[in-house]
Design a protein around this motif. Structure first.
Motif, PDB file in Angstrom:
ATOM      1  N   TYR A  53       0.793  -1.229   0.000  1.00 39.10           N
ATOM      2  CA  TYR A  53       0.000   0.000   0.000  1.00 39.10           C
ATOM      3  C   TYR A  53       0.830   1.286   0.000  1.00 39.10           C
ATOM      4  O   TYR A  53       0.290   2.362  -0.272  1.00 39.10           O
ATOM      5  CB  TYR A  53      -0.921   0.018   1.225  1.00 39.10           C
ATOM      6  CG  TYR A  53      -1.889  -1.148   1.285  1.00 39.10           C
ATOM      7  CD1 TYR A  53      -2.541  -1.608   0.141  1.00 39.10           C
ATOM      8  CD2 TYR A  53      -2.149  -1.801   2.493  1.00 39.10           C
ATOM      9  CE1 TYR A  53      -3.417  -2.672   0.198  1.00 39.10           C
ATOM     10  CE2 TYR A  53      -3.042  -2.862   2.556  1.00 39.10           C
ATOM     11  CZ  TYR A  53      -3.669  -3.302   1.414  1.00 39.10           C
ATOM     12  OH  TYR A  53      -4.549  -4.349   1.466  1.00 39.10           O
ATOM     13  N   ALA A  54       2.127   1.190   0.288  1.00 37.84           N
ATOM     14  CA  ALA A  54       2.979   2.392   0.297  1.00 37.84           C
ATOM     15  C   ALA A  54       4.338   2.074  -0.313  1.00 37.84           C
ATOM     16  O   ALA A  54       5.383   2.234   0.338  1.00 37.84           O
ATOM     17  CB  ALA A  54       3.130   2.927   1.723  1.00 37.84           C
ATOM     18  N   TRP A  56       6.092   3.664  -2.198  1.00 38.79           N
ATOM     19  CA  TRP A  56       6.897   4.872  -2.378  1.00 38.79           C
ATOM     20  C   TRP A  56       7.788   5.180  -1.166  1.00 38.79           C
ATOM     21  O   TRP A  56       8.628   6.078  -1.222  1.00 38.79           O
ATOM     22  CB  TRP A  56       5.984   6.070  -2.633  1.00 38.79           C
ATOM     23  CG  TRP A  56       4.770   6.105  -1.752  1.00 38.79           C
ATOM     24  CD1 TRP A  56       3.524   5.642  -2.055  1.00 38.79           C
ATOM     25  CD2 TRP A  56       4.697   6.601  -0.403  1.00 38.79           C
ATOM     26  NE1 TRP A  56       2.668   5.818  -0.991  1.00 38.79           N
ATOM     27  CE2 TRP A  56       3.349   6.412   0.034  1.00 38.79           C
ATOM     28  CE3 TRP A  56       5.604   7.191   0.457  1.00 38.79           C
ATOM     29  CZ2 TRP A  56       2.932   6.791   1.306  1.00 38.79           C
ATOM     30  CZ3 TRP A  56       5.186   7.577   1.730  1.00 38.79           C
ATOM     31  CH2 TRP A  56       3.862   7.366   2.133  1.00 38.79           C
ATOM     32  N   PRO A 127      -4.434   1.267  -0.002  1.00 43.28           N
ATOM     33  CA  PRO A 127      -3.398   2.102  -0.631  1.00 43.28           C
ATOM     34  C   PRO A 127      -3.294   3.501  -0.021  1.00 43.28           C
ATOM     35  O   PRO A 127      -4.305   4.167   0.221  1.00 43.28           O
ATOM     36  CB  PRO A 127      -3.840   2.154  -2.092  1.00 43.28           C
ATOM     37  CG  PRO A 127      -4.564   0.861  -2.305  1.00 43.28           C
ATOM     38  CD  PRO A 127      -5.293   0.612  -1.019  1.00 43.28           C
ATOM     39  N   ARG A 129      -1.324   7.385  -0.048  1.00 40.87           N
ATOM     40  CA  ARG A 129      -0.630   8.397  -0.831  1.00 40.87           C
ATOM     41  C   ARG A 129       0.299   9.182   0.081  1.00 40.87           C
ATOM     42  O   ARG A 129      -0.037   9.404   1.255  1.00 40.87           O
ATOM     43  CB  ARG A 129      -1.615   9.366  -1.502  1.00 40.87           C
ATOM     44  CG  ARG A 129      -2.688   8.702  -2.333  1.00 40.87           C
ATOM     45  CD  ARG A 129      -3.605   9.745  -2.963  1.00 40.87           C
ATOM     46  NE  ARG A 129      -4.116  10.708  -2.000  1.00 40.87           N
ATOM     47  CZ  ARG A 129      -5.152  10.509  -1.201  1.00 40.87           C
ATOM     48  NH1 ARG A 129      -5.810   9.358  -1.251  1.00 40.87           N
ATOM     49  NH2 ARG A 129      -5.553  11.444  -0.346  1.00 40.87           N
ATOM     50  N   GLU A 131       0.555  12.186   0.239  1.00 43.26           N
ATOM     51  CA  GLU A 131      -0.186  13.371   0.672  1.00 43.26           C
ATOM     52  C   GLU A 131      -1.046  13.117   1.898  1.00 43.26           C
ATOM     53  O   GLU A 131      -1.578  14.067   2.489  1.00 43.26           O
ATOM     54  CB  GLU A 131      -1.059  13.895  -0.470  1.00 43.26           C
ATOM     55  CG  GLU A 131      -0.280  14.443  -1.650  1.00 43.26           C
ATOM     56  CD  GLU A 131       0.270  13.346  -2.553  1.00 43.26           C
ATOM     57  OE1 GLU A 131      -0.185  12.172  -2.428  1.00 43.26           O
ATOM     58  OE2 GLU A 131       1.161  13.652  -3.376  1.00 43.26           O
ATOM     59  N   ARG A 135       2.142  17.491   2.990  1.00 43.32           N
ATOM     60  CA  ARG A 135       1.782  18.336   1.852  1.00 43.32           C
ATOM     61  C   ARG A 135       2.629  19.595   1.911  1.00 43.32           C
ATOM     62  O   ARG A 135       2.760  20.207   2.977  1.00 43.32           O
ATOM     63  CB  ARG A 135       0.291  18.701   1.885  1.00 43.32           C
ATOM     64  CG  ARG A 135      -0.639  17.490   1.786  1.00 43.32           C
ATOM     65  CD  ARG A 135      -2.096  17.905   1.846  1.00 43.32           C
ATOM     66  NE  ARG A 135      -2.958  16.738   2.031  1.00 43.32           N
ATOM     67  CZ  ARG A 135      -4.274  16.803   2.226  1.00 43.32           C
ATOM     68  NH1 ARG A 135      -4.882  17.993   2.265  1.00 43.32           N
ATOM     69  NH2 ARG A 135      -4.974  15.707   2.395  1.00 43.32           N
ATOM     70  N   TYR A 295      -8.179   3.754   6.375  1.00 40.79           N
ATOM     71  CA  TYR A 295      -6.818   3.643   5.879  1.00 40.79           C
ATOM     72  C   TYR A 295      -5.926   2.897   6.874  1.00 40.79           C
ATOM     73  O   TYR A 295      -4.984   2.207   6.477  1.00 40.79           O
ATOM     74  CB  TYR A 295      -6.234   5.030   5.630  1.00 40.79           C
ATOM     75  CG  TYR A 295      -6.692   5.662   4.334  1.00 40.79           C
ATOM     76  CD1 TYR A 295      -6.138   5.278   3.113  1.00 40.79           C
ATOM     77  CD2 TYR A 295      -7.677   6.637   4.329  1.00 40.79           C
ATOM     78  CE1 TYR A 295      -6.558   5.855   1.921  1.00 40.79           C
ATOM     79  CE2 TYR A 295      -8.106   7.224   3.144  1.00 40.79           C
ATOM     80  CZ  TYR A 295      -7.545   6.830   1.942  1.00 40.79           C
ATOM     81  OH  TYR A 295      -7.958   7.393   0.766  1.00 40.79           O
TER      82      TYR A 295
END
Length: 331
Positions: A53-54, A56, A127, A129, A131, A135, A295
Protein backbone atom coordinates in the motif's frame (compact mmCIF):
# COMPACT_ATOMS: atom_id res chain seq x y z
CA UNK A 1 10.32 14.26 -1.07
CA UNK A 2 11.92 11.31 0.67
CA UNK A 3 9.63 9.86 3.35
CA UNK A 4 10.74 7.17 5.79
CA UNK A 5 8.71 4.97 8.12
CA UNK A 6 9.93 4.21 11.65
CA UNK A 7 8.69 1.44 13.92
CA UNK A 8 9.67 0.26 17.40
CA UNK A 9 9.13 -3.42 18.18
CA UNK A 10 9.94 -5.80 21.01
CA UNK A 11 9.75 -9.57 21.30
CA UNK A 12 8.36 -9.75 24.82
CA UNK A 13 8.60 -13.54 24.86
CA UNK A 14 12.37 -13.66 24.41
CA UNK A 15 13.99 -15.24 27.53
CA UNK A 16 17.18 -13.17 27.23
CA UNK A 17 15.21 -9.93 27.06
CA UNK A 18 13.01 -11.04 29.97
CA UNK A 19 16.08 -11.85 32.05
CA UNK A 20 17.61 -8.44 31.41
CA UNK A 21 14.32 -6.72 32.23
CA UNK A 22 14.10 -8.61 35.54
CA UNK A 23 17.53 -7.30 36.55
CA UNK A 24 16.12 -3.77 36.71
CA UNK A 25 13.13 -3.58 39.01
CA UNK A 26 10.92 -0.59 38.18
CA UNK A 27 10.50 2.17 40.74
CA UNK A 28 7.16 3.01 42.30
CA UNK A 29 4.97 4.74 39.76
CA UNK A 30 6.49 2.92 36.78
CA UNK A 31 4.38 0.97 34.29
CA UNK A 32 5.80 -2.53 33.73
CA UNK A 33 2.60 -4.32 32.82
CA UNK A 34 2.52 -7.38 30.55
CA UNK A 35 0.50 -5.67 27.82
CA UNK A 36 3.35 -3.20 27.23
CA UNK A 37 5.40 -6.07 25.77
CA UNK A 38 2.95 -8.82 24.69
CA UNK A 39 3.51 -9.82 21.05
CA UNK A 40 0.58 -10.70 18.79
CA UNK A 41 2.75 -12.05 15.94
CA UNK A 42 1.21 -9.57 13.49
CA UNK A 43 4.38 -7.81 12.42
CA UNK A 44 4.66 -9.55 9.06
CA UNK A 45 1.27 -8.09 8.08
CA UNK A 46 2.58 -4.59 8.77
CA UNK A 47 5.51 -5.16 6.40
CA UNK A 48 3.21 -6.69 3.79
CA UNK A 49 0.88 -3.73 4.05
CA UNK A 50 3.68 -1.18 3.68
CA UNK A 51 5.04 -2.92 0.59
CA UNK A 52 1.59 -3.32 -0.96
CA UNK A 53 0.00 0.00 0.00
CA UNK A 54 2.98 2.39 0.30
CA UNK A 55 5.65 1.27 -2.20
CA UNK A 56 6.90 4.87 -2.38
CA UNK A 57 8.43 4.73 1.12
CA UNK A 58 12.18 5.32 0.88
CA UNK A 59 13.33 3.40 3.96
CA UNK A 60 11.87 1.51 6.92
CA UNK A 61 13.85 2.03 10.12
CA UNK A 62 12.97 -1.01 12.24
CA UNK A 63 14.09 -0.42 15.83
CA UNK A 64 14.48 -3.28 18.33
CA UNK A 65 16.38 -4.30 21.46
CA UNK A 66 18.20 -6.65 19.10
CA UNK A 67 15.36 -9.01 18.27
CA UNK A 68 15.16 -10.19 14.68
CA UNK A 69 11.98 -12.03 13.63
CA UNK A 70 12.99 -15.38 12.15
CA UNK A 71 11.21 -14.58 8.89
CA UNK A 72 12.63 -11.07 8.37
CA UNK A 73 15.10 -10.57 5.51
CA UNK A 74 17.69 -8.11 6.81
CA UNK A 75 19.19 -7.82 3.31
CA UNK A 76 16.14 -6.03 1.93
CA UNK A 77 17.50 -2.71 0.57
CA UNK A 78 14.57 -0.76 2.00
CA UNK A 79 15.12 -2.07 5.52
CA UNK A 80 17.36 -0.36 8.07
CA UNK A 81 17.63 -2.63 11.10
CA UNK A 82 18.38 -0.46 14.15
CA UNK A 83 19.38 -1.76 17.56
CA UNK A 84 18.91 0.47 20.58
CA UNK A 85 22.67 0.84 20.94
CA UNK A 86 22.89 2.09 17.35
CA UNK A 87 21.31 5.42 18.26
CA UNK A 88 21.24 5.65 22.07
CA UNK A 89 24.27 6.27 24.29
CA UNK A 90 25.53 3.16 26.07
CA UNK A 91 25.24 4.69 29.56
CA UNK A 92 21.45 5.02 29.10
CA UNK A 93 20.87 1.39 28.18
CA UNK A 94 19.05 -0.89 28.63
CA UNK A 95 15.71 0.85 28.15
CA UNK A 96 12.29 -0.77 28.41
CA UNK A 97 10.35 2.47 28.06
CA UNK A 98 8.94 3.32 24.64
CA UNK A 99 8.89 7.03 25.51
CA UNK A 100 12.63 6.98 26.20
CA UNK A 101 13.24 5.38 22.83
CA UNK A 102 10.82 7.66 20.98
CA UNK A 103 12.19 11.01 22.14
CA UNK A 104 15.56 10.09 20.59
CA UNK A 105 14.35 8.92 17.17
CA UNK A 106 16.02 11.84 15.41
CA UNK A 107 19.40 10.28 16.26
CA UNK A 108 18.80 7.30 13.96
CA UNK A 109 21.50 7.35 11.30
CA UNK A 110 20.21 8.22 7.83
CA UNK A 111 16.72 9.18 8.98
CA UNK A 112 14.96 11.43 6.45
CA UNK A 113 13.74 14.90 7.41
CA UNK A 114 10.20 13.69 6.70
CA UNK A 115 9.28 10.50 8.52
CA UNK A 116 6.19 8.75 9.84
CA UNK A 117 6.33 7.02 13.20
CA UNK A 118 4.23 3.88 13.69
CA UNK A 119 3.49 2.13 16.94
CA UNK A 120 3.48 -1.61 16.39
CA UNK A 121 -0.29 -1.77 16.92
CA UNK A 122 -1.12 0.47 13.91
CA UNK A 123 -1.55 -1.20 10.50
CA UNK A 124 -2.24 0.21 7.00
CA UNK A 125 -5.34 -1.31 5.44
CA UNK A 126 -5.46 0.09 1.90
CA UNK A 127 -3.40 2.10 -0.63
CA UNK A 128 -1.75 5.18 0.85
CA UNK A 129 -0.63 8.40 -0.83
CA UNK A 130 2.30 10.47 0.42
CA UNK A 131 -0.19 13.37 0.67
CA UNK A 132 -1.91 11.58 3.55
CA UNK A 133 1.17 12.40 5.63
CA UNK A 134 2.84 15.47 4.10
CA UNK A 135 1.78 18.34 1.85
CA UNK A 136 4.05 21.13 0.72
CA UNK A 137 6.75 19.71 2.97
CA UNK A 138 4.62 19.92 6.13
CA UNK A 139 3.00 17.16 8.23
CA UNK A 140 -0.75 16.65 7.86
CA UNK A 141 -2.38 16.71 11.28
CA UNK A 142 -5.27 18.02 13.35
CA UNK A 143 -5.08 20.74 16.01
CA UNK A 144 -7.51 19.92 18.79
CA UNK A 145 -7.65 20.82 22.47
CA UNK A 146 -8.85 18.24 24.94
CA UNK A 147 -8.66 18.40 28.75
CA UNK A 148 -6.35 15.87 30.36
CA UNK A 149 -8.54 13.20 31.93
CA UNK A 150 -7.60 11.63 35.25
CA UNK A 151 -7.88 7.99 34.25
CA UNK A 152 -7.46 5.62 37.23
CA UNK A 153 -7.24 2.65 34.85
CA UNK A 154 -4.14 4.13 33.17
CA UNK A 155 -2.84 6.96 35.38
CA UNK A 156 0.64 7.06 33.86
CA UNK A 157 -0.71 8.24 30.49
CA UNK A 158 -2.67 11.00 32.23
CA UNK A 159 0.60 12.25 33.70
CA UNK A 160 2.28 12.08 30.28
CA UNK A 161 -0.35 14.27 28.64
CA UNK A 162 -0.19 16.80 31.46
CA UNK A 163 3.61 16.82 31.42
CA UNK A 164 3.56 17.51 27.68
CA UNK A 165 1.17 20.43 28.21
CA UNK A 166 3.36 21.93 30.92
CA UNK A 167 6.43 21.85 28.66
CA UNK A 168 4.49 23.35 25.75
CA UNK A 169 3.11 26.12 27.96
CA UNK A 170 6.67 27.35 28.54
CA UNK A 171 7.02 28.16 24.84
CA UNK A 172 3.55 28.89 23.47
CA UNK A 173 0.70 31.15 24.52
CA UNK A 174 -2.64 29.50 23.90
CA UNK A 175 -4.69 32.48 22.75
CA UNK A 176 -1.83 33.94 20.71
CA UNK A 177 -1.51 30.65 18.79
CA UNK A 178 -5.22 30.64 17.98
CA UNK A 179 -5.13 34.29 16.92
CA UNK A 180 -2.10 33.74 14.70
CA UNK A 181 -3.44 30.61 12.96
CA UNK A 182 -7.24 30.49 13.40
CA UNK A 183 -7.62 28.14 10.44
CA UNK A 184 -5.51 25.54 12.20
CA UNK A 185 -7.96 25.37 15.09
CA UNK A 186 -11.26 25.98 13.30
CA UNK A 187 -10.85 24.05 10.08
CA UNK A 188 -13.98 23.08 8.18
CA UNK A 189 -13.95 19.31 8.02
CA UNK A 190 -12.60 18.74 11.52
CA UNK A 191 -14.82 16.38 13.57
CA UNK A 192 -17.68 18.41 15.02
CA UNK A 193 -16.82 17.32 18.57
CA UNK A 194 -13.28 18.69 18.39
CA UNK A 195 -14.35 21.79 16.54
CA UNK A 196 -16.58 22.38 19.58
CA UNK A 197 -13.79 21.55 22.02
CA UNK A 198 -11.58 24.20 20.45
CA UNK A 199 -14.35 26.78 20.72
CA UNK A 200 -15.10 25.98 24.38
CA UNK A 201 -11.43 25.89 25.30
CA UNK A 202 -11.09 29.58 24.47
CA UNK A 203 -12.71 30.29 27.84
CA UNK A 204 -9.51 29.07 29.51
CA UNK A 205 -6.33 31.11 29.02
CA UNK A 206 -3.94 28.20 29.73
CA UNK A 207 -3.55 24.84 28.02
CA UNK A 208 -5.63 22.04 29.54
CA UNK A 209 -4.40 19.33 27.20
CA UNK A 210 -4.36 18.19 23.58
CA UNK A 211 -5.98 15.52 21.46
CA UNK A 212 -3.71 13.45 19.23
CA UNK A 213 -4.91 10.60 17.06
CA UNK A 214 -3.33 7.31 18.13
CA UNK A 215 -2.27 6.50 14.60
CA UNK A 216 0.65 7.14 12.25
CA UNK A 217 2.51 10.28 13.35
CA UNK A 218 4.12 12.42 10.60
CA UNK A 219 7.19 14.25 11.88
CA UNK A 220 9.90 16.60 10.76
CA UNK A 221 13.28 15.51 12.12
CA UNK A 222 14.08 19.19 12.57
CA UNK A 223 11.20 19.43 15.07
CA UNK A 224 12.96 16.91 17.31
CA UNK A 225 16.19 18.86 17.00
CA UNK A 226 14.45 22.13 17.89
CA UNK A 227 12.68 20.72 20.94
CA UNK A 228 15.91 19.10 22.17
CA UNK A 229 17.68 22.43 21.76
CA UNK A 230 15.07 24.24 23.86
CA UNK A 231 14.07 21.52 26.33
CA UNK A 232 17.20 19.43 26.55
CA UNK A 233 17.10 18.93 30.32
CA UNK A 234 13.54 17.59 30.33
CA UNK A 235 14.19 15.30 27.37
CA UNK A 236 17.50 14.09 28.76
CA UNK A 237 15.67 12.99 31.92
CA UNK A 238 13.11 11.05 29.90
CA UNK A 239 15.80 9.48 27.72
CA UNK A 240 17.23 7.88 30.87
CA UNK A 241 13.87 6.67 32.23
CA UNK A 242 14.30 2.91 32.05
CA UNK A 243 10.62 2.03 32.57
CA UNK A 244 7.53 4.04 31.71
CA UNK A 245 7.01 6.54 34.51
CA UNK A 246 4.59 9.26 35.53
CA UNK A 247 7.47 11.78 35.21
CA UNK A 248 7.91 11.20 31.46
CA UNK A 249 6.89 13.25 28.48
CA UNK A 250 6.01 11.38 25.30
CA UNK A 251 6.44 11.60 21.53
CA UNK A 252 3.18 13.58 21.44
CA UNK A 253 5.19 16.53 22.78
CA UNK A 254 6.93 16.81 19.40
CA UNK A 255 3.68 16.40 17.52
CA UNK A 256 1.93 19.18 19.43
CA UNK A 257 5.04 21.39 19.15
CA UNK A 258 4.82 21.12 15.36
CA UNK A 259 1.18 22.10 15.42
CA UNK A 260 1.50 25.01 17.85
CA UNK A 261 4.42 26.29 15.77
CA UNK A 262 2.14 26.37 12.74
CA UNK A 263 4.29 23.81 10.92
CA UNK A 264 1.52 21.52 9.72
CA UNK A 265 -1.36 21.28 7.25
CA UNK A 266 -4.75 21.02 9.01
CA UNK A 267 -6.53 17.81 8.00
CA UNK A 268 -9.14 15.63 9.67
CA UNK A 269 -6.80 12.70 10.27
CA UNK A 270 -9.32 11.24 12.72
CA UNK A 271 -11.43 9.92 9.84
CA UNK A 272 -8.54 7.85 8.46
CA UNK A 273 -8.17 5.66 11.53
CA UNK A 274 -10.22 2.94 13.17
CA UNK A 275 -9.27 2.67 16.83
CA UNK A 276 -10.18 -0.52 18.73
CA UNK A 277 -9.28 -2.22 21.99
CA UNK A 278 -8.77 -5.96 21.70
CA UNK A 279 -10.79 -8.24 23.95
CA UNK A 280 -12.31 -11.72 23.84
CA UNK A 281 -15.08 -10.44 21.54
CA UNK A 282 -13.71 -8.74 18.42
CA UNK A 283 -16.34 -9.09 15.69
CA UNK A 284 -16.31 -5.36 14.91
CA UNK A 285 -12.53 -5.35 14.69
CA UNK A 286 -12.40 -8.36 12.38
CA UNK A 287 -14.94 -6.80 10.03
CA UNK A 288 -13.03 -3.52 10.00
CA UNK A 289 -9.80 -5.28 9.01
CA UNK A 290 -11.25 -7.60 6.38
CA UNK A 291 -13.54 -4.88 5.02
CA UNK A 292 -10.75 -2.27 4.81
CA UNK A 293 -13.08 0.37 6.23
CA UNK A 294 -10.31 2.84 7.10
CA UNK A 295 -6.82 3.64 5.88
CA UNK A 296 -5.40 2.44 9.20
CA UNK A 297 -6.48 0.33 12.12
CA UNK A 298 -5.11 0.58 15.66
CA UNK A 299 -5.41 -2.60 17.72
CA UNK A 300 -4.76 -1.44 21.27
CA UNK A 301 -3.89 -4.18 23.72
CA UNK A 302 -5.12 -2.92 27.09
CA UNK A 303 -7.66 -5.51 28.28
CA UNK A 304 -7.28 -8.88 30.02
CA UNK A 305 -7.94 -11.66 27.50
CA UNK A 306 -8.99 -15.14 28.60
CA UNK A 307 -8.12 -17.04 25.40
CA UNK A 308 -5.22 -15.09 23.93
CA UNK A 309 -4.36 -17.72 21.31
CA UNK A 310 -7.89 -17.86 19.91
CA UNK A 311 -8.11 -14.07 19.65
CA UNK A 312 -4.66 -13.89 18.09
CA UNK A 313 -5.60 -16.48 15.44
CA UNK A 314 -8.84 -14.70 14.57
CA UNK A 315 -7.03 -11.38 14.01
CA UNK A 316 -4.39 -13.06 11.87
CA UNK A 317 -7.10 -14.65 9.70
CA UNK A 318 -8.69 -11.23 9.16
CA UNK A 319 -5.39 -9.82 7.89
CA UNK A 320 -4.89 -12.84 5.66
CA UNK A 321 -7.93 -11.79 3.59
CA UNK A 322 -5.95 -8.99 1.90
CA UNK A 323 -2.40 -9.59 3.07
CA UNK A 324 -1.97 -13.33 2.59
CA UNK A 325 1.00 -13.09 0.20
CA UNK A 326 4.56 -12.85 1.46
CA UNK A 327 6.40 -9.58 1.00
CA UNK A 328 9.99 -9.05 -0.11
CA UNK A 329 10.79 -8.37 3.56
CA UNK A 330 10.22 -12.07 4.29
CA UNK A 331 12.76 -14.83 3.63
Amino acid sequence: MDIDFVMLWVDGGDPAWQAEKRKYSPNAGSDDSEVRYRDWDLLRYWFRAVEKYAPWVRKIHFVTWGHVPSWLDLDNPKLHFVRHEDYIAAEKLPLFNSSSLEVQLHKIEGLAEHFVYFNDDVFPLKPLRPELFFRNGLPCDMMAFQPVVANPANPVMSYHFLNNAVVLSRHFDKRSCVKQHPGHFFKLGYPLMYFGYNFLEMAFPLFTGFYSVHGPAPFLKSTFEEVWEKEGDALEAVSRSRFRSKDDVSQYLFREWQKLSGNFVPVNVHKYLGYYELSDENETILKAIAGQKKYFVCLNDTNPIDDFEAVQNSVQRAFEVHLGEKSSFEK
